[in-house]
Design a protein around this motif. Sequence first.
Motif, PDB file in Angstrom:
ATOM      1  N   SER A  52       0.834  -1.253   0.000  1.00  0.00           N
ATOM      2  CA  SER A  52       0.000   0.000   0.000  1.00  0.00           C
ATOM      3  C   SER A  52       0.843   1.267   0.000  1.00  0.00           C
ATOM      4  N   THR A  53       0.445   2.314  -0.142  1.00  0.00           N
ATOM      5  CA  THR A  53       1.247   3.532  -0.164  1.00  0.00           C
ATOM      6  C   THR A  53       1.944   3.706   1.164  1.00  0.00           C
ATOM      7  N   SER A  54       1.178   3.515   2.246  1.00  0.00           N
ATOM      8  CA  SER A  54       1.782   3.686   3.561  1.00  0.00           C
ATOM      9  C   SER A  54       2.860   2.645   3.788  1.00  0.00           C
ATOM     10  N   THR A  55       2.644   1.413   3.297  1.00  0.00           N
ATOM     11  CA  THR A  55       3.650   0.374   3.451  1.00  0.00           C
ATOM     12  C   THR A  55       4.890   0.711   2.652  1.00  0.00           C
ATOM     13  N   GLY A 237      15.069 -14.412   3.531  1.00  0.00           N
ATOM     14  CA  GLY A 237      14.571 -14.400   4.900  1.00  0.00           C
ATOM     15  C   GLY A 237      14.646 -13.017   5.508  1.00  0.00           C
ATOM     16  N   LYS A 238      15.713 -12.294   5.206  1.00  0.00           N
ATOM     17  CA  LYS A 238      15.840 -10.922   5.695  1.00  0.00           C
ATOM     18  C   LYS A 238      14.771 -10.031   5.078  1.00  0.00           C
ATOM     19  N   VAL A 239      14.473 -10.265   3.802  1.00  0.00           N
ATOM     20  CA  VAL A 239      13.403  -9.511   3.154  1.00  0.00           C
ATOM     21  C   VAL A 239      12.087  -9.724   3.901  1.00  0.00           C
ATOM     22  N   VAL A 240      11.815 -10.972   4.271  1.00  0.00           N
ATOM     23  CA  VAL A 240      10.587 -11.272   5.010  1.00  0.00           C
ATOM     24  C   VAL A 240      10.547 -10.510   6.331  1.00  0.00           C
ATOM     25  N   SER A 241      11.642 -10.513   7.066  1.00  0.00           N
ATOM     26  CA  SER A 241      11.676  -9.786   8.343  1.00  0.00           C
ATOM     27  C   SER A 241      11.313  -8.323   8.155  1.00  0.00           C
ATOM     28  N   LEU A 242      11.869  -7.716   7.125  1.00  0.00           N
ATOM     29  CA  LEU A 242      11.612  -6.296   6.894  1.00  0.00           C
ATOM     30  C   LEU A 242      10.172  -6.052   6.480  1.00  0.00           C
ATOM     31  N   VAL A 243       9.618  -6.925   5.648  1.00  0.00           N
ATOM     32  CA  VAL A 243       8.254  -6.727   5.168  1.00  0.00           C
ATOM     33  C   VAL A 243       7.235  -6.913   6.283  1.00  0.00           C
ATOM     34  N   VAL A 244       7.358  -8.002   7.038  1.00  0.00           N
ATOM     35  CA  VAL A 244       6.314  -8.302   8.028  1.00  0.00           C
ATOM     36  C   VAL A 244       6.477  -7.505   9.318  1.00  0.00           C
ATOM     37  N   SER A 245       7.590  -6.814   9.483  1.00  0.00           N
ATOM     38  CA  SER A 245       7.741  -5.974  10.673  1.00  0.00           C
ATOM     39  C   SER A 245       6.986  -4.660  10.535  1.00  0.00           C
ATOM     40  N   ASP A 246       6.477  -4.383   9.348  1.00  0.00           N
ATOM     41  CA  ASP A 246       5.658  -3.196   9.147  1.00  0.00           C
ATOM     42  C   ASP A 246       4.248  -3.450   9.674  1.00  0.00           C
ATOM     43  N   ALA A 247       3.707  -2.495  10.422  1.00  0.00           N
ATOM     44  CA  ALA A 247       2.415  -2.687  11.079  1.00  0.00           C
ATOM     45  C   ALA A 247       1.279  -2.905  10.084  1.00  0.00           C
ATOM     46  N   SER A 248       1.418  -2.384   8.867  1.00  0.00           N
ATOM     47  CA  SER A 248       0.340  -2.499   7.884  1.00  0.00           C
ATOM     48  C   SER A 248       0.546  -3.634   6.899  1.00  0.00           C
ATOM     49  N   THR A 249       1.401  -4.587   7.242  1.00  0.00           N
ATOM     50  CA  THR A 249       1.648  -5.695   6.319  1.00  0.00           C
ATOM     51  C   THR A 249       0.347  -6.430   5.971  1.00  0.00           C
ATOM     52  N   ALA A 267      12.694  -8.753  15.162  1.00  0.00           N
ATOM     53  CA  ALA A 267      11.584  -9.535  15.704  1.00  0.00           C
ATOM     54  C   ALA A 267      10.675  -8.716  16.614  1.00  0.00           C
ATOM     55  N   THR A 268      11.198  -7.668  17.206  1.00  0.00           N
ATOM     56  CA  THR A 268      10.392  -6.889  18.146  1.00  0.00           C
ATOM     57  C   THR A 268       9.204  -6.212  17.463  1.00  0.00           C
ATOM     58  N   ASN A 269       9.305  -5.996  16.160  1.00  0.00           N
ATOM     59  CA  ASN A 269       8.225  -5.328  15.428  1.00  0.00           C
ATOM     60  C   ASN A 269       7.363  -6.297  14.626  1.00  0.00           C
ATOM     61  N   ILE A 270       7.636  -7.584  14.741  1.00  0.00           N
ATOM     62  CA  ILE A 270       6.850  -8.584  14.009  1.00  0.00           C
ATOM     63  C   ILE A 270       5.710  -9.068  14.898  1.00  0.00           C
ATOM     64  N   LYS A 271       4.486  -8.801  14.481  1.00  0.00           N
ATOM     65  CA  LYS A 271       3.320  -9.145  15.295  1.00  0.00           C
ATOM     66  C   LYS A 271       2.506 -10.293  14.695  1.00  0.00           C
ATOM     67  N   ILE A 272       2.743 -10.621  13.436  1.00  0.00           N
ATOM     68  CA  ILE A 272       1.997 -11.723  12.821  1.00  0.00           C
ATOM     69  C   ILE A 272       2.691 -13.046  13.121  1.00  0.00           C
ATOM     70  N   PRO A 273       2.007 -14.172  12.941  1.00  0.00           N
ATOM     71  CA  PRO A 273       2.664 -15.475  13.144  1.00  0.00           C
ATOM     72  C   PRO A 273       3.880 -15.623  12.233  1.00  0.00           C
ATOM     73  N   LEU A 274       4.966 -16.135  12.798  1.00  0.00           N
ATOM     74  CA  LEU A 274       6.191 -16.293  12.017  1.00  0.00           C
ATOM     75  C   LEU A 274       6.876 -17.608  12.364  1.00  0.00           C
ATOM     76  N   ALA A 275       7.336 -18.297  11.319  1.00  0.00           N
ATOM     77  CA  ALA A 275       8.121 -19.513  11.501  1.00  0.00           C
ATOM     78  C   ALA A 275       9.530 -19.273  10.986  1.00  0.00           C
ATOM     79  N   MET A 276      10.499 -19.777  11.716  1.00  0.00           N
ATOM     80  CA  MET A 276      11.891 -19.711  11.281  1.00  0.00           C
ATOM     81  C   MET A 276      12.483 -21.110  11.350  1.00  0.00           C
ATOM     82  N   LEU A 277      12.976 -21.581  10.221  1.00  0.00           N
ATOM     83  CA  LEU A 277      13.673 -22.863  10.153  1.00  0.00           C
ATOM     84  C   LEU A 277      15.146 -22.555   9.900  1.00  0.00           C
TER      85      LEU A 277
END
Length: 341
Positions: A52-55, A237-249, A267-277
Amino acid sequence: MSLSRHLSGPRRVAAVASSLAGPPSTTSQSHLPTSFPNSNFNYNFSSSPSTSTSTTHSFAQSRHLTSQSYQNQELVKQFSPRNICKMSTMPAQHGHSKACCNIPPVVSKGYTEKGTYEELGGFKTYVTGPNDATKGIISIFDIFGYFPQTVQGADILATSDHSQSYKLFMPDWFNGEPCPIEWFPPDTEEKQKNLGAFFQKNSPPSVAAKVPDYFKAVSAKHPQITSWAIMGFCWGGKVVSLVVSDASTPFKAGVEVHPAMVDPADATNIKIPLAMLASKDEPPEDVKKFEQNLTGPKYVETFADQIHGWMGARSDLEDEHVKAEYVRGYETILKFLSQHV
């Protein structure tokens, strides 16, 4: 969010190191670096195989590379060759008591892809999965691009869950110019220069900034998909961390597979379910702190005898134990997604 925050000091080393772990050669065993001198980060390449624009605005500051970040040519010069050791023969460890899926026999060599390539959001994209799927996955491959092991994994995710299927989209962020395997190891000045330029051009924050517009384009073409996940391998994986740490993901879940540049602060800004292998090559203290900092639903497991890349381009599927853990990794992802997407 600044690039220097994510890639300062030893993290810059991790950025290069984790991405330079090339796929295994079928003709010879090259000597790979096992550590980086003059750094307190120890990235182990000692294992030979047998995330989104805000994202958009929220990523804007991450687009710009400065002289303080990605000093890659200096970093790759620090590599020192070591001898390769053999993969452990530890039996596969099963983290789930009941499989949620029926993964078909894995093809060790000569895999035939099940999907097609389309142009979506300005990027060539590998698309796999049934057209009537209502759940979608955007997958970020590693720096080596469309390798058979990674494509086979995409097909597994799309159709192996007996209770729900997914439409999976794997865009080519490199526009047909992935990192050539021939650049590794970086044992010449030309290779070092090329690698430095590659990471300068393809930093995780710069790709994360492109995800929102890409997602808009894909979701507009596939309105039947109402629930989305994002996953990434290694560099991705780093891309995922950056994307999902945004509140409007827009994503309901994230998955990181043998991720590069694991930063507990993300990780402190990731609020959605996340799996790390994780593999045995990711710094265990960073993986542990990352898990501790996740406040939402999570699944974190280290595949303790697998190398960085065992579920992507570096996977040696002719090794039965590696193949078993490859399968178990995808089973683990499918079970996680079935609970959260």
